[in-house]
Scaffold this active site. Structure first.
Site, PDB file in Angstrom:
ATOM      1  N   ASP A  23      -5.184  10.759   8.728  1.00 29.37           N
ATOM      2  CA  ASP A  23      -3.887  10.291   9.209  1.00 29.37           C
ATOM      3  C   ASP A  23      -3.460  10.955  10.507  1.00 29.37           C
ATOM      4  O   ASP A  23      -3.676  12.142  10.721  1.00 29.37           O
ATOM      5  CB  ASP A  23      -2.829  10.534   8.128  1.00 29.37           C
ATOM      6  CG  ASP A  23      -2.937   9.515   7.022  1.00 29.37           C
ATOM      7  OD1 ASP A  23      -2.742   8.324   7.309  1.00 29.37           O
ATOM      8  OD2 ASP A  23      -3.272   9.899   5.881  1.00 29.37           O
TER       9      ASP A  23
ATOM     10  N   GLU B 230       0.877  -1.180   0.000  1.00 27.51           N
ATOM     11  CA  GLU B 230       0.000   0.000   0.000  1.00 27.51           C
ATOM     12  C   GLU B 230       0.909   1.222   0.000  1.00 27.51           C
ATOM     13  O   GLU B 230       1.713   1.417   0.898  1.00 27.51           O
ATOM     14  CB  GLU B 230      -0.900  -0.008   1.242  1.00 27.51           C
ATOM     15  CG  GLU B 230      -1.935   1.104   1.233  1.00 27.51           C
ATOM     16  CD  GLU B 230      -2.696   1.226   2.559  1.00 27.51           C
ATOM     17  OE1 GLU B 230      -2.563   0.357   3.442  1.00 27.51           O
ATOM     18  OE2 GLU B 230      -3.405   2.237   2.712  1.00 27.51           O
TER      19      GLU B 230
END
Ligand SMILES: O=P(O)(O)OC[C@@H](O)[C@@H](O)c1c[nH]c2ccccc12
EC number: 4.2.1.20
Length: 268
Positions: free
Chosen positions: A60, A49
């Site tokens: 995030d 990924e």
């Protein structure tokens, strides 16, 4: 069959759970990424990924936010990330690569242009964090004919109805986010993960990947008992940050963490 589906089929034949490391492309500098991808495969990664750096990565935590900032300081764009995937493909034709990112850079490039460039580069999946499946029709129409699997997130709070909608729109695998909140959290509750993955399986035959908060070989092993893929990001990105002024040490250090996780997962 897409490269991701093929990979899961091979893994199932070997009763092996997938290990999916996440790194941000271009962190801490652009020259690190492709050799690191190869080193991760050698250490036991089944799928990679790869994060597309973005200025406002709201899903995030601070660790991956800083990774995005470092990559952006080097001017790493979506174009550059696709070039890295092409370069990776020159010597690895088999390991699927999923791009993880936010919609804006893809929109700016244009869906059709992106889909074609991503296919040519050898991209296999796309996870756009801020695009719910309800709004994804145009993007899906661009990427699906190019054999690029749309990966969607399922949260602990997803209702059965929502799970069904997400599972129907997805291909390749579905991504169960094991904790509410942002990446890099450390409060993964394995009991809840077990219950939720079982619930998801009632809605789809797709493999179920689990990520968020897996920061040790022990947790990787626990998740491997209930998921088809163990997805690991922040613990790797944090190590990369510690080594950002010694880039030659990054690939071996990341390989070491993944090797320990691989061994723990394979005992399941
Ligand atoms: O960092 P963690 O807690 O190990 O979780 C994986 C995660 O980093 C990776 O899959 C990812 C990075 N950024 C994301 C944004 C949304 C969903 C997933 C991600």
């Amino acid at each position: 069959m897409s490269r991701i589906s093929q990979r899961f089929k091979q893994l199932e034949e070997k009763s092996r759970v997938a290990l999916i490391p996440f790194v941000t492309a271009g962190d801490p500098g652009p020259e690190v990424t492709v050799p690191l991808m190869h080193a991760m495969v050698e250490a036991g990664a089944d799928i990679i990924e790869l994060g597309v750096p973005f200025s406002d990565p709201m899903a995030d935590g601070p660790v991956i936010q800083r990774a995005s900032e470092r990559a952006l300081e080097h001017g790493v764009s979506l174009h550059d990330v696709l070039a890295m995937v092409s370069q990776f493909r020159e010597s690895d034709a088999d390991t699927p690569v999923v791009l993880m990112g936010y919609l804006n850079p893809v929109e700016v490039m244009g869906y059709e242009t992106f889909a074609l460039a991503a296919q040519n580069a050898g991209v296999d999946g796309l996870l756009t964090v801020d695009l719910p499946p309800e709004e994804a029709d145009d993007l899906l129409a661009a990427i699906k004919p190019k054999d690029i699997d749309p990966i969607f997130l399922l949260a602990p709070t997803s209702s059965d109805e929502r799970m069904q909608r997400i599972c129907d729109a997805a291909s390749g695998f579905v991504y169960y986010v094991s904790v509410k909140g942002i990446t890099g959290s450390s409060h993964m509750a394995i009991g809840e993960v077990a219950a939720k993955t079982a619930q998801i399986r009632k809605h789809t035959a797709l493999p179920v990947g689990v990520g968020f908060g897996i920061n040790s070989a022990e947790k990787a092993q626990a998740v491997a008992q209930v998921g088809d893929a163990v997805i690991v990001g922040s613990v790797l990105v944090k190590r990369m940050e510690e080594l950002s002024d010694r880039p030659d040490e990054i690939a071996p250090a990341i390989a070491q963490i993944l090797t320990a996780m691989r061994q723990a997962i394979d005992l399941v």
